[in-house]
Every structure is written in C-alpha cells, then in structure tokens.
Write a protein that holds these residues in place. Structure first.
Motif, PDB file in Angstrom:
ATOM      1  N   LEU A   1       0.798  -1.218   0.000  1.00 35.08           N
ATOM      2  CA  LEU A   1       0.000   0.000   0.000  1.00 35.08           C
ATOM      3  C   LEU A   1       0.833   1.272   0.000  1.00 35.08           C
ATOM      4  CD1 LEU A   1      -2.729  -1.088   2.582  1.00 35.08           C
ATOM      5  CD2 LEU A   1      -3.016  -0.854   0.111  1.00 35.08           C
ATOM      6  N   SER A   2       2.132   1.148   0.216  1.00 37.89           N
ATOM      7  CA  SER A   2       2.994   2.332   0.277  1.00 37.89           C
ATOM      8  C   SER A   2       3.092   2.993  -1.088  1.00 37.89           C
ATOM      9  CB  SER A   2       4.390   1.959   0.763  1.00 37.89           C
ATOM     10  OG  SER A   2       4.361   1.556   2.114  1.00 37.89           O
ATOM     11  N   PRO A   3       3.215   4.329  -1.109  1.00 36.51           N
ATOM     12  CA  PRO A   3       3.369   5.020  -2.396  1.00 36.51           C
ATOM     13  C   PRO A   3       4.655   4.602  -3.076  1.00 36.51           C
ATOM     14  CG  PRO A   3       3.767   6.513  -0.555  1.00 36.51           C
ATOM     15  CD  PRO A   3       3.211   5.249   0.030  1.00 36.51           C
TER      16      PRO A   3
ATOM     17  N   VAL B   1      -9.678  -7.133  -1.487  1.00 31.97           N
ATOM     18  CA  VAL B   1     -10.275  -7.463  -2.787  1.00 31.97           C
ATOM     19  C   VAL B   1     -11.632  -6.774  -2.939  1.00 31.97           C
ATOM     20  CG1 VAL B   1     -11.234  -9.323  -4.198  1.00 31.97           C
ATOM     21  CG2 VAL B   1      -9.049  -9.646  -3.039  1.00 31.97           C
ATOM     22  N   ALA B   2     -12.446  -6.840  -1.886  1.00 33.77           N
ATOM     23  CA  ALA B   2     -13.769  -6.204  -1.935  1.00 33.77           C
ATOM     24  C   ALA B   2     -13.635  -4.698  -2.138  1.00 33.77           C
ATOM     25  CB  ALA B   2     -14.534  -6.504  -0.649  1.00 33.77           C
ATOM     26  N   ALA B   3     -12.664  -4.081  -1.453  1.00 33.12           N
ATOM     27  CA  ALA B   3     -12.448  -2.639  -1.597  1.00 33.12           C
ATOM     28  C   ALA B   3     -11.969  -2.300  -2.998  1.00 33.12           C
ATOM     29  CB  ALA B   3     -11.446  -2.154  -0.557  1.00 33.12           C
ATOM     30  N   SER B   4     -11.173  -3.190  -3.569  1.00 33.69           N
ATOM     31  CA  SER B   4     -10.684  -2.967  -4.927  1.00 33.69           C
ATOM     32  C   SER B   4     -11.843  -2.941  -5.918  1.00 33.69           C
ATOM     33  CB  SER B   4      -9.690  -4.067  -5.309  1.00 33.69           C
ATOM     34  OG  SER B   4      -9.232  -3.911  -6.629  1.00 33.69           O
ATOM     35  N   TYR B   5     -12.747  -3.915  -5.807  1.00 35.61           N
ATOM     36  CA  TYR B   5     -13.896  -3.964  -6.713  1.00 35.61           C
ATOM     37  C   TYR B   5     -14.894  -2.848  -6.408  1.00 35.61           C
ATOM     38  CZ  TYR B   5     -12.533  -8.313  -8.931  1.00 35.61           C
ATOM     39  OH  TYR B   5     -11.863  -9.261  -9.666  1.00 35.61           O
ATOM     40  N   GLY B   6     -14.929  -2.418  -5.139  1.00 33.78           N
ATOM     41  CA  GLY B   6     -15.860  -1.357  -4.771  1.00 33.78           C
ATOM     42  C   GLY B   6     -15.316   0.042  -5.030  1.00 33.78           C
ATOM     43  N   GLY B   7     -14.060   0.136  -5.449  1.00 31.32           N
ATOM     44  CA  GLY B   7     -13.473   1.426  -5.775  1.00 31.32           C
ATOM     45  C   GLY B   7     -12.980   2.223  -4.584  1.00 31.32           C
ATOM     46  N   THR B   8     -12.889   1.578  -3.416  1.00 35.25           N
ATOM     47  CA  THR B   8     -12.447   2.315  -2.230  1.00 35.25           C
ATOM     48  C   THR B   8     -11.021   1.974  -1.808  1.00 35.25           C
ATOM     49  OG1 THR B   8     -13.414   0.632  -0.783  1.00 35.25           O
ATOM     50  CG2 THR B   8     -14.791   2.538  -1.308  1.00 35.25           C
ATOM     51  N   LEU B   9     -10.416   0.967  -2.413  1.00 35.76           N
ATOM     52  CA  LEU B   9      -9.075   0.572  -1.999  1.00 35.76           C
ATOM     53  C   LEU B   9      -8.073   1.711  -2.191  1.00 35.76           C
ATOM     54  CD1 LEU B   9      -7.153  -1.543  -0.907  1.00 35.76           C
ATOM     55  CD2 LEU B   9      -6.886  -2.433  -3.228  1.00 35.76           C
ATOM     56  N   ARG B  10      -8.252   2.514  -3.222  1.00 33.45           N
ATOM     57  CA  ARG B  10      -7.315   3.611  -3.492  1.00 33.45           C
ATOM     58  C   ARG B  10      -7.308   4.644  -2.371  1.00 33.45           C
ATOM     59  NH1 ARG B  10      -9.715   8.179  -6.415  1.00 33.45           N
ATOM     60  NH2 ARG B  10     -11.987   8.039  -6.262  1.00 33.45           N
ATOM     61  N   ARG B  11      -8.334   4.601  -1.522  1.00 32.33           N
ATOM     62  CA  ARG B  11      -8.406   5.560  -0.421  1.00 32.33           C
ATOM     63  C   ARG B  11      -7.677   5.075   0.832  1.00 32.33           C
ATOM     64  NH1 ARG B  11     -11.592   9.848  -1.282  1.00 32.33           N
ATOM     65  NH2 ARG B  11     -12.962   9.780  -3.105  1.00 32.33           N
ATOM     66  N   LEU B  12      -7.356   3.802   0.907  1.00 30.35           N
ATOM     67  CA  LEU B  12      -6.567   3.301   2.029  1.00 30.35           C
ATOM     68  C   LEU B  12      -5.102   3.487   1.670  1.00 30.35           C
ATOM     69  CD1 LEU B  12      -6.426   1.926   4.784  1.00 30.35           C
ATOM     70  CD2 LEU B  12      -6.395  -0.283   3.600  1.00 30.35           C
ATOM     71  N   LYS B  13      -4.435   4.376   2.369  1.00 35.69           N
ATOM     72  CA  LYS B  13      -3.088   4.779   1.987  1.00 35.69           C
ATOM     73  C   LYS B  13      -2.121   4.675   3.156  1.00 35.69           C
ATOM     74  CE  LYS B  13      -4.829   8.180  -1.370  1.00 35.69           C
ATOM     75  NZ  LYS B  13      -4.799   9.618  -1.760  1.00 35.69           N
ATOM     76  N   VAL B  14      -0.840   4.677   2.809  1.00 41.42           N
ATOM     77  CA  VAL B  14       0.236   4.740   3.790  1.00 41.42           C
ATOM     78  C   VAL B  14       0.920   6.084   3.607  1.00 41.42           C
ATOM     79  CG1 VAL B  14       2.478   3.775   4.453  1.00 41.42           C
ATOM     80  CG2 VAL B  14       0.562   2.257   3.942  1.00 41.42           C
ATOM     81  N   CYS B  15       1.173   6.775   4.693  1.00 39.62           N
ATOM     82  CA  CYS B  15       1.756   8.112   4.655  1.00 39.62           C
ATOM     83  C   CYS B  15       3.027   8.146   3.811  1.00 39.62           C
ATOM     84  CB  CYS B  15       2.057   8.583   6.070  1.00 39.62           C
ATOM     85  SG  CYS B  15       2.740  10.255   6.162  1.00 39.62           S
TER      86      CYS B  15
ATOM     87  N   ARG C   1       4.749   6.487   7.854  1.00 43.17           N
ATOM     88  CA  ARG C   1       4.161   5.289   7.263  1.00 43.17           C
ATOM     89  C   ARG C   1       2.880   4.844   7.976  1.00 43.17           C
ATOM     90  NH1 ARG C   1       6.353   6.474   3.082  1.00 43.17           N
ATOM     91  NH2 ARG C   1       7.997   5.286   2.088  1.00 43.17           N
ATOM     92  N   GLY C   2       2.193   5.812   8.613  1.00 42.64           N
ATOM     93  CA  GLY C   2       0.910   5.491   9.220  1.00 42.64           C
ATOM     94  C   GLY C   2      -0.152   5.255   8.161  1.00 42.64           C
ATOM     95  N   ALA C   3      -1.061   4.330   8.406  1.00 39.61           N
ATOM     96  CA  ALA C   3      -2.147   4.039   7.462  1.00 39.61           C
ATOM     97  C   ALA C   3      -3.320   4.964   7.748  1.00 39.61           C
ATOM     98  CB  ALA C   3      -2.577   2.591   7.573  1.00 39.61           C
ATOM     99  N   PHE C   4      -3.893   5.546   6.696  1.00 43.24           N
ATOM    100  CA  PHE C   4      -5.039   6.425   6.863  1.00 43.24           C
ATOM    101  C   PHE C   4      -6.010   6.207   5.706  1.00 43.24           C
ATOM    102  CE2 PHE C   4      -2.009   8.756   4.278  1.00 43.24           C
ATOM    103  CZ  PHE C   4      -2.782   9.388   3.320  1.00 43.24           C
ATOM    104  N   TYR C   5      -7.245   6.629   5.918  1.00 41.98           N
ATOM    105  CA  TYR C   5      -8.271   6.509   4.875  1.00 41.98           C
ATOM    106  C   TYR C   5      -8.559   7.899   4.353  1.00 41.98           C
ATOM    107  CZ  TYR C   5     -12.358   4.772   2.404  1.00 41.98           C
ATOM    108  OH  TYR C   5     -13.254   4.417   1.428  1.00 41.98           O
TER     109      TYR C   5
END
Length: 207
Positions: free
Chosen positions: A94-96, A145-159, A165-169
C-alpha cells in the motif's frame, strides 16, 4: 451514526479517518506498528501486547461485521512472526511507489492465502477461510479485494513520509491526500525537501 474506534488507529487518527467496514480492521492491523511522534509502542511487539490488541480490535470488528471469522485469542511466537510479516508486507503493497519517470524499482511481495467463493441469487461472494492466523490473513485480503472492486481501496493509503508510514483513509473529494497528518508529516517533508534543494545548489538556509 457512531464511528468505530479501532484501538491501534485511534492512537494516530481522528475517527473520521477510519476506513469503512471491515477495511477498518486492515487499517488497524497496519497501525499496530510503532508510528507517530513521539513513537507509540508496537502493539505486536510481544505476545501479551498482541493478545490485548486482537481482543480489542476483534470486538470492534464483530460489531461492524458479525459475519467476520473468529480471530485468534492469542499468538504463539511463530504465529506472532507470521502476523508481523503479513503486516509489513501489506504496508509495502500500500505504500506510495517511486515518482513517475524515476529509475527506482520497488519489489512488491506476493501474499498468499485461501478464501471461499460462494454463488447465490445476489452473485458471487468471497469469504475468509482458515483458523487463527490464517483467518486473520484471509479476512484482511478479502477486505482488500472487496475494496478494490468497490473502488475504495485507493483511499486506504500509507503516509508518504518515510518516518511515519501510518495508514489512513483518504476521504478527500479528489482522493489527493498523501500525508497521514499534513501539519506534521507534510510540513516535515516539505522542510526536508527544501533543505535538500538548497544543499544541491550549494546554498545554506542560514541568512
């Protein structure tokens, strides 16, 4: 509606920055790491700490998703190592990545686990499989996987700040947030980049 307070993520984030549904559990797992300034303890540093986190996080999870599998009551040394390794692999996924156009490459780990697919009137459903550590891994990946298909996975990010490197939505409208906390991580990185540019030019930041 009351926002769930995930025990690990609550140390770093406001409730409105929590990922929705079971994806919040993935975020909470990522945020068990030692992050922040001053550094918070690693909640997977010992079996006792991991047991306390699992108990608290599973309680939140089962209020949000009653169908989630039972999480392990505790972890033996081998199980603890597997969960820590899994957490670190998820963070790498998930890291940039490197800036576009650079020659740098990043090795992305391959995380394998099992899940079940069931077909019904509503279509296909993916559900976690396994016991203990495998149930934890499987559930986390099903949520990704569910978030990927639902289009929300891109919003779960790592600083983007390597010292955080904290995870945030990211709930911003255009999903453009890159910092865990812009007032700390963002400003720190901007100052560091500015000083680096001055150094490259042979200049000093001093007057």
């Amino acid at each position: 509606m009351t926002t769930a307070r995930w025990p690990a993520s609550a140390r770093y984030e406001a409730p409105e920055s929590s990922a929705p549904g079971g994806l919040g559990f993935v975020q909470d797992l990522l945020n068990t790491a030692s992050l922040g300034k001053p550094r918070q303890p690693d909640l997977l540093e010992s079996a006792d700490a991991a047991r306390q986190w699992l108990h608290a996080s599973a309680a939140v999870l089962h209020r949000i998703d009653p169908g989630a599998p039972a999480m392990p009551d505790g972890l033996d040394p081998g199980g603890l190592r597997h969960v820590v390794s899994f957490r670190d692999d998820l963070r790498a996924l998930l890291s940039p990545g490197p800036a576009e156009g650079t020659a740098e490459t990043v090795a992305v780990p391959s995380i394998g686990t099992t899940a079940a697919v069931t077909l019904g009137p509503g279509g296909a459903r993916l559900s976690a499989q396994g016991d203990d550590v495998e149930a934890l891994r499987s559930y986390a990946l099903v949520q990704l996987v569910a978030a990927s298909y639902g289009g929300t996975l891109r919003r779960l990010k790592v600083c983007a700040n390597p010292r955080c490197r904290g995870a945030f939505y990211d709930r911003s409208k255009n999903c453009s947030r890159v910092w865990h906390d812009v007032t700390t991580c963002g400003n720190t990185q901007n100052v560091r980049a500015y000083r680096a540019r001055l150094k490259e030019r042979g200049l000093s930041s001093a007057p």
